[in-house]
Write a protein that holds these residues in place. Structure first.
Motif, PDB file in Angstrom:
ATOM      1  N   TYR A   1      52.472  40.036  43.976  1.00  0.00           N
ATOM      2  CA  TYR A   1      51.369  40.947  43.679  1.00  0.00           C
ATOM      3  C   TYR A   1      50.126  40.438  44.383  1.00  0.00           C
ATOM      4  O   TYR A   1      50.063  39.288  44.805  1.00  0.00           O
ATOM      5  CB  TYR A   1      51.115  41.065  42.172  1.00  0.00           C
ATOM      6  CG  TYR A   1      50.486  39.842  41.535  1.00  0.00           C
ATOM      7  CD1 TYR A   1      49.102  39.702  41.447  1.00  0.00           C
ATOM      8  CD2 TYR A   1      51.270  38.825  41.007  1.00  0.00           C
ATOM      9  CE1 TYR A   1      48.525  38.584  40.869  1.00  0.00           C
ATOM     10  CE2 TYR A   1      50.707  37.709  40.425  1.00  0.00           C
ATOM     11  CZ  TYR A   1      49.329  37.594  40.353  1.00  0.00           C
ATOM     12  OH  TYR A   1      48.768  36.486  39.781  1.00  0.00           O
ATOM     13  N   THR A   2      49.155  41.303  44.509  1.00  0.00           N
ATOM     14  CA  THR A   2      47.879  40.950  45.113  1.00  0.00           C
ATOM     15  C   THR A   2      46.768  41.220  44.112  1.00  0.00           C
ATOM     16  O   THR A   2      46.988  41.790  43.047  1.00  0.00           O
ATOM     17  CB  THR A   2      47.619  41.786  46.379  1.00  0.00           C
ATOM     18  OG1 THR A   2      47.479  43.165  45.999  1.00  0.00           O
ATOM     19  CG2 THR A   2      48.748  41.635  47.382  1.00  0.00           C
ATOM     20  N   TYR A   3      45.575  40.826  44.466  1.00  0.00           N
ATOM     21  CA  TYR A   3      44.405  41.093  43.615  1.00  0.00           C
ATOM     22  C   TYR A   3      44.273  42.593  43.348  1.00  0.00           C
ATOM     23  O   TYR A   3      44.023  43.024  42.228  1.00  0.00           O
ATOM     24  CB  TYR A   3      43.159  40.550  44.301  1.00  0.00           C
ATOM     25  CG  TYR A   3      41.858  40.937  43.653  1.00  0.00           C
ATOM     26  CD1 TYR A   3      41.398  40.272  42.521  1.00  0.00           C
ATOM     27  CD2 TYR A   3      41.081  41.964  44.179  1.00  0.00           C
ATOM     28  CE1 TYR A   3      40.203  40.624  41.925  1.00  0.00           C
ATOM     29  CE2 TYR A   3      39.886  42.322  43.587  1.00  0.00           C
ATOM     30  CZ  TYR A   3      39.448  41.643  42.466  1.00  0.00           C
ATOM     31  OH  TYR A   3      38.262  42.007  41.892  1.00  0.00           O
ATOM     32  N   ALA A   4      44.455  43.395  44.391  1.00  0.00           N
ATOM     33  CA  ALA A   4      44.343  44.852  44.219  1.00  0.00           C
ATOM     34  C   ALA A   4      45.439  45.375  43.299  1.00  0.00           C
ATOM     35  O   ALA A   4      45.215  46.292  42.506  1.00  0.00           O
ATOM     36  CB  ALA A   4      44.403  45.547  45.573  1.00  0.00           C
ATOM     37  N   ASP A   5      46.660  44.809  43.396  1.00  0.00           N
ATOM     38  CA  ASP A   5      47.744  45.221  42.500  1.00  0.00           C
ATOM     39  C   ASP A   5      47.374  44.955  41.047  1.00  0.00           C
ATOM     40  O   ASP A   5      47.639  45.768  40.162  1.00  0.00           O
ATOM     41  CB  ASP A   5      49.030  44.463  42.827  1.00  0.00           C
ATOM     42  CG  ASP A   5      49.632  44.872  44.157  1.00  0.00           C
ATOM     43  OD1 ASP A   5      49.354  46.002  44.605  1.00  0.00           O
ATOM     44  OD2 ASP A   5      50.366  44.063  44.746  1.00  0.00           O
ATOM     45  N   LYS A   6      46.769  43.783  40.811  1.00  0.00           N
ATOM     46  CA  LYS A   6      46.371  43.439  39.441  1.00  0.00           C
ATOM     47  C   LYS A   6      45.386  44.471  38.906  1.00  0.00           C
ATOM     48  O   LYS A   6      45.499  44.925  37.766  1.00  0.00           O
ATOM     49  CB  LYS A   6      45.748  42.042  39.407  1.00  0.00           C
ATOM     50  CG  LYS A   6      45.239  41.654  38.023  1.00  0.00           C
ATOM     51  CD  LYS A   6      44.547  40.315  38.032  1.00  0.00           C
ATOM     52  CE  LYS A   6      43.941  40.036  36.650  1.00  0.00           C
ATOM     53  NZ  LYS A   6      43.199  38.771  36.606  1.00  0.00           N
ATOM     54  N   GLU A   7      44.413  44.844  39.730  1.00  0.00           N
ATOM     55  CA  GLU A   7      43.415  45.796  39.280  1.00  0.00           C
ATOM     56  C   GLU A   7      44.013  47.191  39.075  1.00  0.00           C
ATOM     57  O   GLU A   7      43.589  47.929  38.194  1.00  0.00           O
ATOM     58  CB  GLU A   7      42.275  45.882  40.308  1.00  0.00           C
ATOM     59  CG  GLU A   7      41.551  44.569  40.546  1.00  0.00           C
ATOM     60  CD  GLU A   7      40.976  43.989  39.270  1.00  0.00           C
ATOM     61  OE1 GLU A   7      40.381  44.751  38.491  1.00  0.00           O
ATOM     62  OE2 GLU A   7      41.143  42.785  39.032  1.00  0.00           O
ATOM     63  N   LYS A   8      45.009  47.542  39.881  1.00  0.00           N
ATOM     64  CA  LYS A   8      45.531  48.903  39.869  1.00  0.00           C
ATOM     65  C   LYS A   8      46.726  49.088  38.952  1.00  0.00           C
ATOM     66  O   LYS A   8      46.878  50.133  38.310  1.00  0.00           O
ATOM     67  CB  LYS A   8      45.910  49.301  41.296  1.00  0.00           C
ATOM     68  CG  LYS A   8      46.178  50.786  41.489  1.00  0.00           C
ATOM     69  CD  LYS A   8      46.331  51.117  42.970  1.00  0.00           C
ATOM     70  CE  LYS A   8      46.525  52.605  43.181  1.00  0.00           C
ATOM     71  NZ  LYS A   8      46.659  52.950  44.612  1.00  0.00           N
ATOM     72  N   TYR A   9      47.597  48.071  38.860  1.00  0.00           N
ATOM     73  CA  TYR A   9      48.869  48.253  38.169  1.00  0.00           C
ATOM     74  C   TYR A   9      49.037  47.382  36.928  1.00  0.00           C
ATOM     75  O   TYR A   9      50.098  47.411  36.308  1.00  0.00           O
ATOM     76  CB  TYR A   9      50.028  47.966  39.129  1.00  0.00           C
ATOM     77  CG  TYR A   9      50.010  48.822  40.369  1.00  0.00           C
ATOM     78  CD1 TYR A   9      50.077  50.213  40.280  1.00  0.00           C
ATOM     79  CD2 TYR A   9      49.907  48.250  41.634  1.00  0.00           C
ATOM     80  CE1 TYR A   9      50.054  51.003  41.412  1.00  0.00           C
ATOM     81  CE2 TYR A   9      49.884  49.039  42.776  1.00  0.00           C
ATOM     82  CZ  TYR A   9      49.952  50.410  42.659  1.00  0.00           C
ATOM     83  OH  TYR A   9      49.928  51.192  43.786  1.00  0.00           O
TER      84      TYR A   9
END
Length: 731
Positions: free
Chosen positions: A166-174
């Motif tokens: 996962y990435t930082y953006a994944d954490k925020e989005k998913y």
């Protein structure tokens, strides 16, 4: 950059490495290789894993090693692999299975220290943990990986074979939405004793937890973080520590609920208490933690505490400063502790930093429930404060979290709460409290005053409208550099520059469509090679951002210049002419020659402001001006004609703060907050916006959250120019 706390940041699963397609210094590729069972190191074998993967970053041409120590994608001889390619091993990932399914996953760094864990919760959800070098949890959340993969695969075996889980953006989005509650209650203040503050705080904690489980939760306790501070547990240090924890671990789409049930009072700048014959506008609200008692005057509860009792209070301004670092968009604040008729107004203005324009930019969905005048300890006959009674007696069929919705449901919740008041009003007070919706207020503010930029007005910022403007028709590039480690012992290891750089890089890539090159701990020659690469490859209509975080240096004597310290820079004593450093003057000349018309330099380093030589004593014109209310497309066309060479630094001549380990430097924290908001209601982010917010934040600084932002033009910069970031439309 001054290090605040010396801790090692966990090497989390989201480690980001974004490469230019034809970057200098050779091609590197991330790969997840299988480690043969008979090659597993003892440090990992003792955990009895089912499978072990090696995270490798290096040459993609591994076929030439076939038969030597590789068999397809399996390492058959770890020692030979390490001797030949060990520089590229970034970690080990071990999988545990149960009946053919992935049960949990652990990840270690190259020194076999645990950095991450993932636990399969079922229902296509993973609970993820990250750790520091003392094996303390620094973050945890639940990831909905089926949404991330969008039907491509729900096979965890395949997911964990990917280099990036996962990435930082994944954490925020998913990430699955979590609930963070901080509920504070104090009854006993010495000579001043309340009856229901602690029970109210307990009731809030139970109510919001139950409502979340009924209407929001998938996994119950895994999604709820409860901090109930009662009586002697509600010290100033405990309250601020919890706020810091939430700031470092919460996600954008989580809920944050804050309640304070206890004493507050008004004091002026010299800490003289307010009295009814004085002008309340000259006084500010302070919250009383358990550290102090009150009997006509404030005193330390502990007689041996020689600290000035006023220093043990928490000002409303200080509370806002800590809360502004919490990333949750949905925030609810409740307090029955109103000490005067101005409490509601002061609370709202302070939380919005006294600026509707800046609040609009940050785009927080904040709801505030406080008394319109003085707060009461009890609604007669209920054994509760009035607001506590009305909230916790909300119709059980209604979801209190609808108060955050952007439709009629939020108004319905407010109406139901006021209806409870009408049924059972406080004596002689039929309008005891208000429900303040910040987003609704800001929308009205824009409609009435028109002082903020209009919301797009039909402009397709991600499409053909912007591309029709020549200056915005090119590509967007960013070179992001973070340096934690330094070979010269005179330069201390820093905790956050690499962490900051990775998240800045990912936000620019995912939210603004920048092609990002991320360099972590790069030597000086590598940085110069990338500048040369961009000089040869950038086009006139491209945008170019340079972000640098790490140590900075300044020589006030013979050299009279600032410098960027590289990982291989020698000590000033060993290199008095700073030949192993990047000199500001030289860097400015190189950047000024870049073909791109629009260039922005962001420096989070000590003495970064001396990149602008006028900091050393000369005057300069106003570096930032507000944007007038006009059609956004016209604004972009107007500003696109000017050459932009801007530098924004976290400080001027002074030292910059690294911040607490794993919690971003103050500069990076504010910058990420602005970028994540994607322009708020207006839909674009200007450098003027960023600078204005950083200036506002600097007014609220403490010794642990210190910035003094500096903005200037250099080289060919036109004074009328503006650097504008255009976010990608949310999908």
């Amino acid at each position: 950059m001054t290090s605040y706390i010396k801790l090692s940041i966990a090497a989390v699963l989201l480690l980001l490495s974004i490469k230019a397609n034809s970057s200098p210094g050779g091609i590197s590729q991330e790969q997840t290789l299988v480690l043969a069972a008979n090659q597993v190191p003892q440090q990992i074998k003792k955990h009895r894993p089912g499978h072990v993967y090696v995270l490798f970053e290096g040459t993609p041409l591994l076929k030439k090693y076939e038969g030597l120590f590789l068999k397809k994608d399996t390492i058959t001889n770890l020692k030979k692999f390490t001797d030949s390619l060990g520089y590229g091993i970034n970690g080990y990932r071990i999988l545990f299975s149960n009946k053919g399914s992935v049960d949990s996953v652990w990840q270690f760094n190259p020194d076999y220290k645990l950095t991450d864990k993932a636990v399969n919760l079922g229902l296509n959800k993973l609970q993820l943990f990250t750790y520091n070098d003392r094996t303390e949890i620094t973050d945890q959340f639940i990831l909905d990986y089926s949404s991330k993969l969008k039907g491509k695969t729900t096979d965890l075996w395949g997911l964990f074979r990917q280099y990036y889980v996962y990435t930082y953006a994944d954490k925020e989005k998913y990430s699955v939405r979590n609930l963070w509650i901080l509920s504070i209650g104090i009854d006993d203040y010495g000579g001043d004793v309340f009856r229901y503050c602690e029970s109210d705080a307990t009731a809030y904690d139970a109510f919001f937890t139950k409502q979340f489980l009924n209407y929001q939760g998938y996994f119950k306790d895994e999604q709820i973080r409860r901090y109930l501070l009662l009586g002697s547990h509600a010290t100033k240090d405990s309250i601020l520590s919890v706020l810091n924890t939430i700031a470092s671990r919460a996600s954008v789409n989580d809920y944050f609920i804050f309640n304070f049930s206890g004493r507050t009072w008004l004091f002026d700048d010299s800490f003289k208490a307010f009295s009814t014959n004085k002008d309340s506008s000259k006084f500010s609200t302070y919250f009383f933690p358990y550290d102090v008692v009150y009997d006509d005057e404030i005193k330390n509860r502990n007689p041996s505490d020689a600290t000035d009792a006023s220093r043990n209070l928490i000002s409303l301004k200080s509370l806002q400063e800590y809360i502004q670092l919490i990333p949750c968009v949905n925030q609810l604040f409740i307090s029955e502790a109103g000490p005067s008729e101005k409490f509601k107004t002061e609370f709202v203005k302070t939380m919005m930093q006294n600026s509707p324009e800046l609040a609009s930019l940050l785009n927080i969905n904040r709801v505030i429930i406080v008394p319109n005048r003085f707060g009461l300890d009890e609604l007669i006959g209920t054994g509760m404060g009035p607001i506590a009674y009305y909230l916790t007696h909300l119709d059980s069929s209604r979801n209190i979290y609808d108060i955050f919705s952007n439709n009629h449901k939020s108004a319905e919740i407010a109406y139901l709460l006021k209806s409870e008041e009408y049924k059972k009003p406080p004596s002689n007070n039929n309008d005891y409290f208000s429900v303040f919706f910040e987003r609704a207020f800001l929308q009205q503010y824009r409609e009435i005053f028109g002082e903020a930029k209009p919301k797009r007005r039909g402009l397709d910022l991600g499409g053909t409208d912007v591309k029709s403007i020549k200056a915005f028709s090119g590509n967007r590039h960013a070179l992001v550099i973070g340096t934690d480690n330094y070979k010269a012992k005179e330069w201390d290891k820093l905790e956050n520059p690499v962490y900051d750089a990775k998240e800045i890089a990912e936000v620019l890539k995912n939210y603004y469509e920048y092609e990002v090159t991320l360099l972590t701990d790069p030597p000086m020659d590598s940085i110069y090679r990338y500048f040369s690469y961009y000089y040869q490859n950038l086009k006139e209509d491209d945008q170019f951002i340079i972000y640098i975080a790490g140590h900075g240096d300044f020589d006030e004597g013979f050299l009279d210049d600032g410098f960027i310290v590289c990982t291989d820079s020698k000590s000033p004593e060993a290199d008095p002419l700073r030949n192993t450093y990047i000199q500001h003057t030289k860097l400015k000349k190189m950047i000024n020659k870049m073909p791109a018309k629009q260039v922005l330099v962001l420096l989070d380093i000590c003495h970064g402001g001396v990149f602008d030589e006028t900091v050393l004593g000369k005057t300069r014109d106003n570096p930032a001006s507000s944007i007038t209310n006009r059609n956004v497309l016209e604004l972009l066309k107007d500003k696109s004609q000017y050459v932009t060479r801007k530098v924004l630094s976290s400080v001027g001549k002074e030292s910059a703060f690294d911040g607490r380990a794993g919690k971003h430097s103050p500069f990076a924290a504010y910058l990420l907050k602005i970028l994540n908001a994607r322009g708020g209601a207006e839909g674009i982010v200007t450098l003027s916006d960023i600078y204005a917010l950083l200036q506002k934040a600097s007014l609220n600084e403490t010794e642990t959250l210190k910035i003094s932002p500096h903005l200037a033009g250099f080289g060919q910069n036109d004074p009328q120019s503006e650097f504008i970031l255009i976010p990608v439309e949310k999908k």
